[in-house]
Design a protein around this motif. Sequence first.
Motif, PDB file in Angstrom:
ATOM      1  N   THR A  44     138.522  10.695 136.841  1.00  0.00           N
ATOM      2  CA  THR A  44     139.961  10.458 136.888  1.00  0.00           C
ATOM      3  C   THR A  44     140.267   9.247 137.751  1.00  0.00           C
ATOM      4  OG1 THR A  44     140.345  11.726 138.886  1.00  0.00           O
ATOM      5  CG2 THR A  44     140.418  12.954 136.803  1.00  0.00           C
TER       6      THR A  44
ATOM      7  N   GLY B   3     139.899   4.659 126.390  1.00  0.00           N
ATOM      8  CA  GLY B   3     140.187   5.085 125.013  1.00  0.00           C
ATOM      9  C   GLY B   3     140.238   3.880 124.094  1.00  0.00           C
ATOM     10  N   GLN B   4     141.106   3.967 123.082  1.00  0.00           N
ATOM     11  CA  GLN B   4     141.124   2.904 122.061  1.00  0.00           C
ATOM     12  C   GLN B   4     141.393   1.528 122.672  1.00  0.00           C
ATOM     13  OE1 GLN B   4     143.779   0.983 120.276  1.00  0.00           O
ATOM     14  NE2 GLN B   4     142.054   0.117 119.141  1.00  0.00           N
TER      15      GLN B   4
ATOM     16  N   ALA C 261     137.217   4.935 135.065  1.00  0.00           N
ATOM     17  CA  ALA C 261     137.686   6.316 135.215  1.00  0.00           C
ATOM     18  C   ALA C 261     138.136   6.805 133.851  1.00  0.00           C
ATOM     19  CB  ALA C 261     138.855   6.376 136.213  1.00  0.00           C
TER      20      ALA C 261
ATOM     21  N   GLU D 227     151.286  -8.679 124.393  1.00  0.00           N
ATOM     22  CA  GLU D 227     150.344  -9.697 123.917  1.00  0.00           C
ATOM     23  C   GLU D 227     150.968 -10.699 122.947  1.00  0.00           C
ATOM     24  OE1 GLU D 227     149.715  -6.382 123.378  1.00  0.00           O
ATOM     25  OE2 GLU D 227     150.212  -6.248 121.257  1.00  0.00           O
TER      26      GLU D 227
ATOM     27  N   TYR E  17     140.143  -4.488 125.323  1.00  0.00           N
ATOM     28  CA  TYR E  17     139.886  -5.297 126.525  1.00  0.00           C
ATOM     29  C   TYR E  17     138.408  -5.336 126.906  1.00  0.00           C
ATOM     30  CZ  TYR E  17     144.867  -4.751 126.389  1.00  0.00           C
ATOM     31  OH  TYR E  17     146.163  -4.752 125.940  1.00  0.00           O
TER      32      TYR E  17
ATOM     33  N   LYS F  85     151.575  -1.493 127.745  1.00  0.00           N
ATOM     34  CA  LYS F  85     152.987  -1.202 127.496  1.00  0.00           C
ATOM     35  C   LYS F  85     153.095   0.195 126.893  1.00  0.00           C
ATOM     36  CE  LYS F  85     152.747  -0.746 123.190  1.00  0.00           C
ATOM     37  NZ  LYS F  85     153.084   0.454 122.508  1.00  0.00           N
TER      38      LYS F  85
ATOM     39  N   TRP G 237     152.178   9.014 119.189  1.00  0.00           N
ATOM     40  CA  TRP G 237     153.569   8.622 119.482  1.00  0.00           C
ATOM     41  C   TRP G 237     154.557   9.271 118.522  1.00  0.00           C
ATOM     42  CZ3 TRP G 237     149.240   5.652 119.769  1.00  0.00           C
ATOM     43  CH2 TRP G 237     148.877   5.266 121.052  1.00  0.00           C
TER      44      TRP G 237
ATOM     45  N   CYS H 243     144.914   1.721 131.114  1.00  0.00           N
ATOM     46  CA  CYS H 243     145.006   1.916 129.662  1.00  0.00           C
ATOM     47  C   CYS H 243     145.083   3.395 129.310  1.00  0.00           C
ATOM     48  CB  CYS H 243     143.806   1.279 128.973  1.00  0.00           C
ATOM     49  SG  CYS H 243     143.722  -0.493 129.226  1.00  0.00           S
ATOM     50  N   THR H 244     145.730   4.158 130.153  1.00  0.00           N
ATOM     51  CA  THR H 244     145.980   5.566 129.842  1.00  0.00           C
ATOM     52  C   THR H 244     147.201   5.649 128.915  1.00  0.00           C
ATOM     53  OG1 THR H 244     147.155   5.532 131.940  1.00  0.00           O
ATOM     54  CG2 THR H 244     145.034   6.613 131.935  1.00  0.00           C
ATOM     55  N   LEU H 245     147.477   6.843 128.414  1.00  0.00           N
ATOM     56  CA  LEU H 245     148.635   7.005 127.531  1.00  0.00           C
ATOM     57  C   LEU H 245     149.943   6.826 128.311  1.00  0.00           C
ATOM     58  CD1 LEU H 245     147.434   9.842 125.134  1.00  0.00           C
ATOM     59  CD2 LEU H 245     148.148   7.527 124.484  1.00  0.00           C
TER      60      LEU H 245
ATOM     61  N   HIS I 279     157.772  -4.815 122.575  1.00  0.00           N
ATOM     62  CA  HIS I 279     157.220  -6.141 122.282  1.00  0.00           C
ATOM     63  C   HIS I 279     158.290  -7.063 121.688  1.00  0.00           C
ATOM     64  CE1 HIS I 279     153.081  -5.132 123.014  1.00  0.00           C
ATOM     65  NE2 HIS I 279     153.000  -4.264 122.036  1.00  0.00           N
TER      66      HIS I 279
ATOM     67  N   HIS J 201     144.835  -7.426 117.413  1.00  0.00           N
ATOM     68  CA  HIS J 201     146.158  -8.039 117.258  1.00  0.00           C
ATOM     69  C   HIS J 201     146.040  -9.532 116.944  1.00  0.00           C
ATOM     70  CE1 HIS J 201     147.819  -4.504 119.723  1.00  0.00           C
ATOM     71  NE2 HIS J 201     148.314  -4.411 118.523  1.00  0.00           N
TER      72      HIS J 201
ATOM     73  N   ILE K 226     140.912   1.993 133.887  1.00  0.00           N
ATOM     74  CA  ILE K 226     141.441   3.359 133.940  1.00  0.00           C
ATOM     75  C   ILE K 226     141.832   3.740 132.514  1.00  0.00           C
ATOM     76  CG2 ILE K 226     143.152   4.895 134.995  1.00  0.00           C
ATOM     77  CD1 ILE K 226     141.306   3.432 137.036  1.00  0.00           C
TER      78      ILE K 226
HETATM   79  N1  LIG Z   1     149.661  -3.545 123.712  1.00  0.00           N
HETATM   80  C1  LIG Z   1     149.746  -2.939 122.535  1.00  0.00           C
HETATM   81  O1  LIG Z   1     150.156  -3.504 121.542  1.00  0.00           O
HETATM   82  C2  LIG Z   1     149.331  -1.501 122.433  1.00  0.00           C
HETATM   83  C3  LIG Z   1     148.829  -0.989 121.231  1.00  0.00           C
HETATM   84  C4  LIG Z   1     148.446   0.345 121.177  1.00  0.00           C
HETATM   85  C5  LIG Z   1     148.588   1.150 122.292  1.00  0.00           C
HETATM   86  N2  LIG Z   1     149.106   0.630 123.435  1.00  0.00           N
HETATM   87  C6  LIG Z   1     149.266   1.442 124.645  1.00  0.00           C
HETATM   88  O2  LIG Z   1     148.002   1.560 125.284  1.00  0.00           O
HETATM   89  C7  LIG Z   1     147.933   2.794 126.026  1.00  0.00           C
HETATM   90  C8  LIG Z   1     146.642   3.505 125.667  1.00  0.00           C
HETATM   91  O3  LIG Z   1     146.663   3.827 124.279  1.00  0.00           O
HETATM   92  P1  LIG Z   1     145.316   4.244 123.534  1.00  0.00           P
HETATM   93  O4  LIG Z   1     145.606   4.246 122.093  1.00  0.00           O
HETATM   94  O5  LIG Z   1     144.171   3.472 124.055  1.00  0.00           O
HETATM   95  O6  LIG Z   1     145.185   5.768 124.031  1.00  0.00           O
HETATM   96  P2  LIG Z   1     143.853   6.636 124.127  1.00  0.00           P
HETATM   97  O7  LIG Z   1     144.293   8.063 124.113  1.00  0.00           O
HETATM   98  O8  LIG Z   1     142.884   6.193 123.097  1.00  0.00           O
HETATM   99  O9  LIG Z   1     143.264   6.252 125.549  1.00  0.00           O
HETATM  100  C9  LIG Z   1     143.784   6.735 126.750  1.00  0.00           C
HETATM  101  C10 LIG Z   1     142.619   7.237 127.581  1.00  0.00           C
HETATM  102  O10 LIG Z   1     143.063   7.608 128.887  1.00  0.00           O
HETATM  103  C11 LIG Z   1     142.224   8.671 129.300  1.00  0.00           C
HETATM  104  N3  LIG Z   1     142.759   9.411 130.454  1.00  0.00           N
HETATM  105  C12 LIG Z   1     143.559  10.507 130.441  1.00  0.00           C
HETATM  106  N4  LIG Z   1     143.774  10.925 131.725  1.00  0.00           N
HETATM  107  C13 LIG Z   1     143.115  10.072 132.538  1.00  0.00           C
HETATM  108  C14 LIG Z   1     142.930  10.006 133.947  1.00  0.00           C
HETATM  109  N5  LIG Z   1     143.497  10.903 134.760  1.00  0.00           N
HETATM  110  N6  LIG Z   1     142.181   9.001 134.461  1.00  0.00           N
HETATM  111  C15 LIG Z   1     141.601   8.097 133.656  1.00  0.00           C
HETATM  112  N7  LIG Z   1     141.741   8.133 132.289  1.00  0.00           N
HETATM  113  C16 LIG Z   1     142.481   9.097 131.740  1.00  0.00           C
HETATM  114  C17 LIG Z   1     142.121   9.520 128.036  1.00  0.00           C
HETATM  115  O11 LIG Z   1     141.036  10.445 128.080  1.00  0.00           O
HETATM  116  C18 LIG Z   1     141.955   8.463 126.963  1.00  0.00           C
HETATM  117  O12 LIG Z   1     140.598   8.202 126.651  1.00  0.00           O
HETATM  118  C19 LIG Z   1     149.198   3.555 125.651  1.00  0.00           C
HETATM  119  O13 LIG Z   1     150.142   3.453 126.669  1.00  0.00           O
HETATM  120  C20 LIG Z   1     149.689   2.866 124.388  1.00  0.00           C
HETATM  121  O14 LIG Z   1     151.088   2.954 124.185  1.00  0.00           O
HETATM  122  C21 LIG Z   1     149.449  -0.680 123.518  1.00  0.00           C
END
Ligand SMILES: NC(=O)c1ccc[n+]([C@@H]2O[C@H](COP(=O)([O-])OP(=O)(O)OC[C@H]3O[C@@H](n4cnc5c(N)ncnc54)[C@H](O)[C@@H]3O)[C@@H](O)[C@H]2O)c1
Length: 468
Positions: free
Chosen positions: A61, A13-14, A37, A130, A20, A102, A175, A78-80, A191, A407, A10
């Motif tokens: 979605t 994005g990044q 999704a 992690e 993963y 997280k 953020w 992995c949504t925001l 973390h 990481h 889900i």
């Molecule tokens: N573990 C870590 O150290 C670490 C590092 C960076 C980010 N994060 C966390 O990872 C999460 C994702 O960050 P990111 O940088 O990949 O964000 P991102 O914006 O690159 O990715 C999020 C994706 O979710 C999609 N999305 C939005 N609505 C959706 C829906 N209804 N259904 C499915 N997908 C949907 C977006 O289009 C986007 O592509 C955040 O919560 C962030 O805080 C964690």
Amino acid sequence: MPQPLTAVLIGAGQRGYEAYGPYALAHPDEIRFVAVAEPHDVRRARFAKAHAIPPERQFRTWEELFAQGKMADAALICTLDRQHVGPTIAALENGYDVLLEKPMATTLVDCVRLVQTAERTGRLLQICHELRYTPFFSILHDLVASGRLGRIITVEHRENVSYWHMAHSYVRGNWRNSRIESPMILAKCCHDLDILFWNLGPCRRLNSFGSLIHYRPENAPPGAPERCTDGCPAADECPWYAPRLYLEIVPLLHVARRSPVLWERLAATFVLKYPGVAELAKRYIPGLATALDYRGWPLSVISEDTSPQARLRALETGPYGRCVYRCDNDVVDHQIVNMELENGTSVVLVMHGHSHQEGRTMRYDGTRATLFGYYYPTEHEIQIHDHLTGEVEIIRPPIGPLGGTGHAGADAQLMAAFVRAVRDPSYALTTARESLESHLMAFAAEEARVTGTIVSMDDFRRRAESMQ
Ligand SMILES: NC(=O)c1ccc[n+]([C@@H]2O[C@H](COP(=O)([O-])OP(=O)(O)OC[C@H]3O[C@@H](n4cnc5c(N)ncnc54)[C@H](O)[C@@H]3O)[C@@H](O)[C@H]2O)c1
């Protein structure tokens, strides 16, 4: 040989795509993505293509995906930050084990709700902390638990966010504003708080200070336009000048210049000195191409197309080309949290966004020894200074070239642990309830900072449970 775990993603994005996704491609015998999704067409298509997901398993979605019922063993969310709760609850209710990015959620009440849902449904809910899976923090944890340092009296733990990562994520990026995503102490330091809780146990009370000092309009150089690419008169002196960060990739070359690998160091120094010959030189200098052709985070965040032309366009039109003094940011650029733990240990967490390089540093003073830890992308070192013998032991936990990928390899180790834990929950290093503790500390720290009070964690925990 067990069948590979099946998973749905889900949010491609990044994190989903870069942190993963590659693990599944490298370990098809362990985990396989069978559905995705993602509303963004390019991101959905590139993930589906990489993982050979058929059109009928590609959804716009999470609502559409979960409406199909259970189609895999696990869900990776992995949504925001603000979009974690809905899909996580839907996944747990549909019988998926969940790996959730997280922070768990952006409000106390939602974090507790997620933990309660996991406990009620009996599903695994692992949060992407992690650091626990890195050799560095595993060794640190075992050292503290072994009693080798004696009783721990004080701890200083620093989260040194580099000046460019600060600008990328917390001034220009996702953020930057606590009304849009999370306060920085939650986004960045859940973390660190998780590691402190893991090593030292629960916190009794805390206070916190911090503010946004630097990234404000009044600190803009005279004549600085809204965007770096609009002819900024301070371009040569400004460390945050966007073309330097995202086109010349100077911070990445600085990381390479500190590499323990000689060729990376030499090549980076050469290009920093003679940027004009970079393209020609990379044909002849082994390894230089690797650094110069790097297209991962943070470059991949500013544009899906990471060609130099597309990156320049992104800076001219998107959020990452904005002057760092003229953004809609409100999160702090420094914060400290003072903690008294239940076992009596005093702990200071320092977080700031003005470091020369990214990395965590720490000092543990125990009754038998003092420990220093340095966790930088290209340098992992633990020193133990023994009080009785005066001897110093130096441990260098392993890292890969340029700090490894994702990481320093921790994302891959986290995925491996999640796969094992889904098969056998006794392998889980942590639980959702345990992860909740770091989030409670972050929310308490933010409340303490904003209200100027000392927060009792018992009161805070009771308040969190009573909100349900
Ligand atoms: N573990 C870590 O150290 C670490 C590092 C960076 C980010 N994060 C966390 O990872 C999460 C994702 O960050 P990111 O940088 O990949 O964000 P991102 O914006 O690159 O990715 C999020 C994706 O979710 C999609 N999305 C939005 N609505 C959706 C829906 N209804 N259904 C499915 N997908 C949907 C977006 O289009 C986007 O592509 C955040 O919560 C962030 O805080 C964690």
